[in-house]
Enzyme design. Structure first.
Site, PDB file in Angstrom:
ATOM      1  N   ASP A  64       0.536  -1.078  -0.328  1.00  0.00           N
ATOM      2  CA  ASP A  64      -0.642   0.170  -0.096  1.00  0.00           C
ATOM      3  C   ASP A  64       0.908   0.919   0.262  1.00  0.00           C
ATOM      4  O   ASP A  64       0.281   2.693  -0.283  1.00  0.00           O
ATOM      5  CB  ASP A  64      -0.793  -0.025   0.984  1.00  0.00           C
ATOM      6  CG  ASP A  64      -0.374  -0.084   2.239  1.00  0.00           C
ATOM      7  OD1 ASP A  64       0.320  -1.369   2.935  1.00  0.00           O
ATOM      8  OD2 ASP A  64      -1.024   0.769   3.438  1.00  0.00           O
ATOM      9  N   HIS A 139       7.818  -0.905  13.242  1.00  0.00           N
ATOM     10  CA  HIS A 139       6.234  -1.643  12.462  1.00  0.00           C
ATOM     11  C   HIS A 139       6.800  -2.865  12.232  1.00  0.00           C
ATOM     12  O   HIS A 139       7.839  -3.735  12.663  1.00  0.00           O
ATOM     13  CB  HIS A 139       5.717  -0.783  10.828  1.00  0.00           C
ATOM     14  CG  HIS A 139       5.128  -1.161   9.929  1.00  0.00           C
ATOM     15  ND1 HIS A 139       3.769  -0.940  11.003  1.00  0.00           N
ATOM     16  CD2 HIS A 139       4.740  -0.918   8.834  1.00  0.00           C
ATOM     17  CE1 HIS A 139       2.714  -1.409   8.927  1.00  0.00           C
ATOM     18  NE2 HIS A 139       3.100  -1.458   8.610  1.00  0.00           N
TER      19      HIS A 139
HETATM   20 ZN   LIG Z   1       0.193   1.223   5.165  1.00  0.00          ZN
HETATM   21 ZN   LIG Z   2       2.991  -1.076   6.524  1.00  0.00          ZN
END
Ligand SMILES: [Zn+2]
Ligand SMILES: [Zn+2]
Length: 251
Positions: A64, A139
């Site tokens: 994304d 993340h």
């Molecule tokens: Zn993302």
């Molecule tokens: Zn991500």
């Protein structure tokens, strides 16, 4: 400096939001940060030619945030613009050569420099008059937040992350922090941010952060936007802004 949100969504399709992409118009030329699916189609909507973009910063390699990079390169190549510089975290070079390797006819016609960055790195992209500082985010894959400092303003882009001190430290005294806010308050989630986890982090920063623009919304955030503003507004010196596709902010 002008910041145009080309995409403010995530991997799940939703009405009105394509995936992540932010176009920063600096004096010299535009700098694109992330290029998720749908971002390329936003260029005509934003009134900007994609061929003006030859420098792209990637926060990380999740689809994304990168899915439209090769389509952008191809669109530029078809219009005779063949050079590009792509900056990104550890692994960007390998990812890029594998993906572009599937399209030899494009590979042969373009001239792309891929530059890998690491947390703490400071640099000026070739042809620009700004300084960029990188920080590690929290993340699931290597991800970089960026502070962009130009003569007329300074902002931080968080990339995907749970709230973390490295990003907040980078954002102290910046005009604007563009921070992801994937899910509504109270959602149990790791690697991403909710208004409640961001508020918790901001408590330690005692109004040292200027304005915050929230972006990277999952469909679950719909209907919870005002709640997010309410939850966060007392922790910042400036305002809480909710990003929309094609929204422009001036610094
Ligand atoms: Zn993302
Ligand atoms: Zn991500």
């Amino acid at each position: 400096m002008e910041i145009t949100f080309l995409g403010t969504g995530v991997a799940i399709p939703q009405k009105g939001r394509v995936q992540s992409g932010v176009l920063v118009s600096l004096e010299e030329k535009p700098l694109l940060i992330d290029c998720g699916s749908g971002v390329l189609s936003r260029f005509p909507d934003a009134g900007v030619s994609h061929t003006n973009v030859d420098t792209v910063l990637l926060s990380h390699l999740h689809l994304d945030h990168v899915a439209d990079l090769i389509p952008l390169l191809k669109a530029n190549w078809l219009r005779g613009k063949t050079d590009m510089r792509v900056y990104g975290p550890d692994g960007t070079e390998d990812w890029f050569s594998r993906v572009l390797g599937a399209y030899e006819y494009i590979l042969d016609g373009v001239d792309v420099d891929v530059i890998e960055l690491s947390p703490g790195k400071e640099f000026t992209p070739e042809g620009f008059d700004c300084e960029i500082t990188c920080a590690a985010t929290d993340h699931s894959v290597p991800t970089l937040a960026y502070r962009v400092t130009a003569e007329d303003g300074e902002f931080v882009y968080s990339g995907d992350t749970a709230p973390c001190r490295d990003i907040m430290d980078l954002a102290v005294e910046a005009d604007l922090l563009i921070h992801e806010c994937s899910f509504p308050a109270g959602t149990k989630v790791t690697n991403h941010t909710t208004p409640s986890t961001l508020a918790e982090m901001l408590e330690d920063y005692n109004n040292e952060i200027g304005s915050i623009c929230l972006t990277h919304f999952y469909p679950e955030m719909r209907g919870h936007e005002k709640e997010a503003i309410h939850r966060l507004k007392d922790y910042v010196e400036g305002e809480i802004i909710l990003a929309e596709d094609l929204m422009r902010l001036e610094l």
